[in-house]
Each structure stands twice: as structure tokens, then as C-alpha cells.
Design a protein around this motif. Structure first.
Motif, short mmCIF file in Angstrom:
data_model
loop_
_atom_site.label_atom_id
_atom_site.label_comp_id
_atom_site.label_asym_id
_atom_site.label_seq_id
_atom_site.Cartn_x
_atom_site.Cartn_y
_atom_site.Cartn_z
N ARG A 105 -37.90 15.51 113.26
CA ARG A 105 -36.87 14.80 114.02
C ARG A 105 -36.57 15.54 115.32
N LEU A 106 -36.51 16.87 115.26
CA LEU A 106 -36.23 17.65 116.46
C LEU A 106 -37.39 17.58 117.45
N GLY A 107 -38.61 17.45 116.92
CA GLY A 107 -39.78 17.33 117.78
C GLY A 107 -40.23 15.89 117.91
N GLY A 108 -39.29 14.95 117.84
CA GLY A 108 -39.62 13.53 117.79
C GLY A 108 -40.48 13.05 118.93
N LEU A 109 -40.31 13.59 120.13
CA LEU A 109 -41.09 13.16 121.29
C LEU A 109 -42.59 13.35 121.04
N VAL A 110 -42.96 14.51 120.49
CA VAL A 110 -44.37 14.82 120.23
C VAL A 110 -44.84 14.16 118.94
N VAL A 111 -44.03 14.24 117.90
CA VAL A 111 -44.42 13.72 116.59
C VAL A 111 -44.66 12.22 116.65
N LEU A 112 -43.84 11.50 117.41
CA LEU A 112 -43.99 10.05 117.51
C LEU A 112 -45.33 9.67 118.15
N GLY A 113 -45.69 10.36 119.22
CA GLY A 113 -46.96 10.08 119.87
C GLY A 113 -48.15 10.38 118.98
N ASP A 114 -48.10 11.49 118.26
CA ASP A 114 -49.16 11.86 117.33
C ASP A 114 -49.30 10.80 116.23
N ILE A 140 -48.08 6.49 122.92
CA ILE A 140 -49.50 6.82 122.90
C ILE A 140 -49.95 7.31 124.28
N PHE A 141 -49.53 6.61 125.32
CA PHE A 141 -49.88 7.01 126.68
C PHE A 141 -49.33 8.40 127.00
N ARG A 142 -48.09 8.62 126.66
CA ARG A 142 -47.44 9.92 126.92
C ARG A 142 -48.14 11.05 126.15
N GLU A 143 -48.47 10.79 124.89
CA GLU A 143 -49.14 11.82 124.09
C GLU A 143 -50.55 12.08 124.62
N GLY A 165 -47.49 -2.64 132.57
CA GLY A 165 -46.08 -2.44 132.88
C GLY A 165 -45.59 -1.05 133.14
N HIS A 166 -46.43 -0.05 133.04
CA HIS A 166 -46.00 1.33 133.29
C HIS A 166 -46.49 1.76 134.67
N ARG A 167 -45.74 2.61 135.33
CA ARG A 167 -46.17 3.05 136.66
C ARG A 167 -47.40 3.96 136.55
N PRO A 168 -48.25 3.99 137.59
CA PRO A 168 -49.42 4.86 137.59
C PRO A 168 -49.01 6.34 137.49
N PHE A 169 -49.96 7.13 137.01
CA PHE A 169 -49.71 8.57 136.87
C PHE A 169 -50.90 9.33 137.44
N ALA A 174 -56.17 15.11 141.18
CA ALA A 174 -56.98 13.96 140.79
C ALA A 174 -57.91 13.56 141.93
N ARG A 175 -59.22 13.61 141.65
CA ARG A 175 -60.22 13.31 142.69
C ARG A 175 -61.30 12.34 142.20
N ASP A 176 -61.31 12.00 140.93
CA ASP A 176 -62.41 11.22 140.36
C ASP A 176 -62.14 9.73 140.26
N GLY A 177 -61.13 9.24 140.96
CA GLY A 177 -60.89 7.81 140.99
C GLY A 177 -59.92 7.32 139.95
N ASP A 178 -59.57 6.03 140.08
CA ASP A 178 -58.59 5.41 139.21
C ASP A 178 -59.24 4.95 137.90
N VAL A 179 -58.43 4.96 136.84
CA VAL A 179 -58.83 4.37 135.56
C VAL A 179 -57.75 3.38 135.17
N HIS A 180 -58.13 2.11 135.02
CA HIS A 180 -57.19 1.04 134.70
C HIS A 180 -57.34 0.64 133.24
N GLY A 181 -56.22 0.35 132.59
CA GLY A 181 -56.25 -0.13 131.21
C GLY A 181 -54.85 -0.20 130.65
N THR A 182 -54.72 -0.71 129.45
CA THR A 182 -53.42 -0.74 128.80
C THR A 182 -52.96 0.67 128.50
N ARG A 183 -51.66 0.84 128.29
CA ARG A 183 -51.15 2.16 127.94
C ARG A 183 -51.81 2.68 126.66
#
Length: 203
Positions: A105-114, A140-143, A165-169, A174-183
Motif C-alpha cells: 500500500r505504501l509503495g502503491g505507485l510502483v506496485v500498481l504498475g507492476d 502500465i505506461f508509467r511503470e 489521451g496522454h501527453r507525449p513524453f 531522445a534522438r531516435d524518433g517518435d514511437v506512437h501507440g496506446t499507453r
């Protein structure tokens, strides 16, 4: 009652909900798929993935004895549950879903993505499909961003452009170009699941 049990932490509801969804996925599997089915985690069946996820809740017992050998700790979790009958393992899983440990629960940010990534490992590995909730797609994207920074470095080399729906990151290097797809697809690819690359568009 411990103080932490009386506190609602930011990812509590989402963590419990995704664990319940994982159990629902597993309950639909045949015994053969549950025990021996393919997942995107090399060498692990759905049973093994579940064993690892449950083991994350037992931080002191599962990881501390292994020191920095995280892979060995993960394999130890898997080996332990391989000896359990399916019905007992699922009973344990239902308790795990309803009562996450204080450390998870305390590490919910990481545990949820995993958790969300491993759920997709099972679903995708068996050729199944599920509607990924919006909050889980973001997790999933964040993890994936975090994992890639320490593993394949894809997050360093590419600009990631979610199409749902999420902003680009992008990092400055970054020099190898864009990668497009769902989160979800971007996150799985960043986490090293190369089988999803066909769903992405590389500019």
C-alpha cells in the motif's frame, strides 16, 4: 488496529480493484492454461506470475533474504507456489486482493504498475483480450517508463506519443524518433515485451 489500516492511501482502491480483475481472469482459465500456459514472462505460467505478485506483498520474507538478487527472490516466490494446489493458491490470492500488505500500500505507485503489466503478460501471452481500464493504462505506461530507464533505455532514446489521451513524453537525449501507440502498448514495449512492437508506429 494498526494505524495504516485506518488510512486510505492514494492507490488503495485501484490496487484492490486490479487484483480482483486479475483473479477473475485466472478463474476463467483451464487447469492446463493456469499451470502451463504461455505468458510474456519467459518461463513463467499464469500460476507463476500470480505467485510472484503475491510474493511482492511479503517484502521482508521474499526479498530481504536474497539481498540485491531480485531475480533469485522472484524465482523463490514462484517455486514456493508451484507446490500448492490451485484451489489453495486461489484462496490465498483472494485474501491478497482484499487485504494488500502495508508495504504494498505504501509503495502503491510502483506496485500498481507492476501488477497491471503482469496482468497483461497473462492476457496477451494466452492470446486473450480485456478492456484495460483507463487508470491501469496510465499505470502500465508509467511503470514502463521507469523500468526502461534502468533496463533497455528505450525511454532515453525515443519520444513516446500515446494515441489514447496522454501527453507525449521525451527526455532531452531522445534522438531516435517518435514511437506512437496506446499507453498500454507503449508501456509493455518499454517494459521489454517486444511482441507488442507490431502495434506501435515508429516515426
Amino acid at each position: 488496529m494498526p494505524l495504516i489500516d485506518r488510512i486510505t492511501l492514494p492507490f488503495d482502491t485501484a490496487l484492490r480493484a486490479e487484483r480482483v480483475r486479475l483473479i477473475e481472469t485466472l478463474e476463467k482459465l483451464s487447469d492446463e492454461d493456469f499451470t502451463s500456459g504461455t505468458t510474456l514472462c519467459a518461463g513463467w505460467s499464469p500460476r507463476d506470475v500470480l505467485g510472484h505478485l503475491i510474493g511482492v506483498d511479503y517484502l521482508l520474507g521474499s526479498y530481504l533474504p536474497y539481498g540485491l538478487r531480485v531475480t533469485a527472490a522472484n524465482q523463490g516466490q514462484v517455486a514456493r507456489v508451484r507446490r500448492m494446489p490451485r484451489h489453495r493458491l486461489m484462496e490465498w490470492a483472494r485474501h491478497w486482493a482484499a487485504s494488500p500488505s502495508p508495504t504494498s500500500r505504501l509503495g502503491g505507485l510502483v506496485v500498481l504498475g507492476d501488477l497491471a503489466i503482469h496482468h497483461q503478460d497473462i492476457v496477451r501471452g494466452l492470446g486473450l483480450h480485456r478492456e484495460v481500464p483507463d487508470e491501469m493504462a496510465t499505470a502500465i505506461f508509467r511503470e514502463g517508463l521507469q523500468l526502461s530507464l534502468w533496463t533497455n533505455r528505450r525511454v532515453v532514446r525515443h519520444r513516446l506519443v500515446p494515441t489514447d489521451g496522454h501527453r507525449p513524453f521525451a527526455l532531452p537525449a531522445a534522438r531516435d524518433g517518435d514511437v506512437h501507440g496506446t499507453r498500454e502498448a507503449l508501456g509493455m514495449w518499454l517494459a521489454g515485451r517486444d511482441s507488442v512492437a507490431g502495434e506501435l508506429r515508429f516515426a
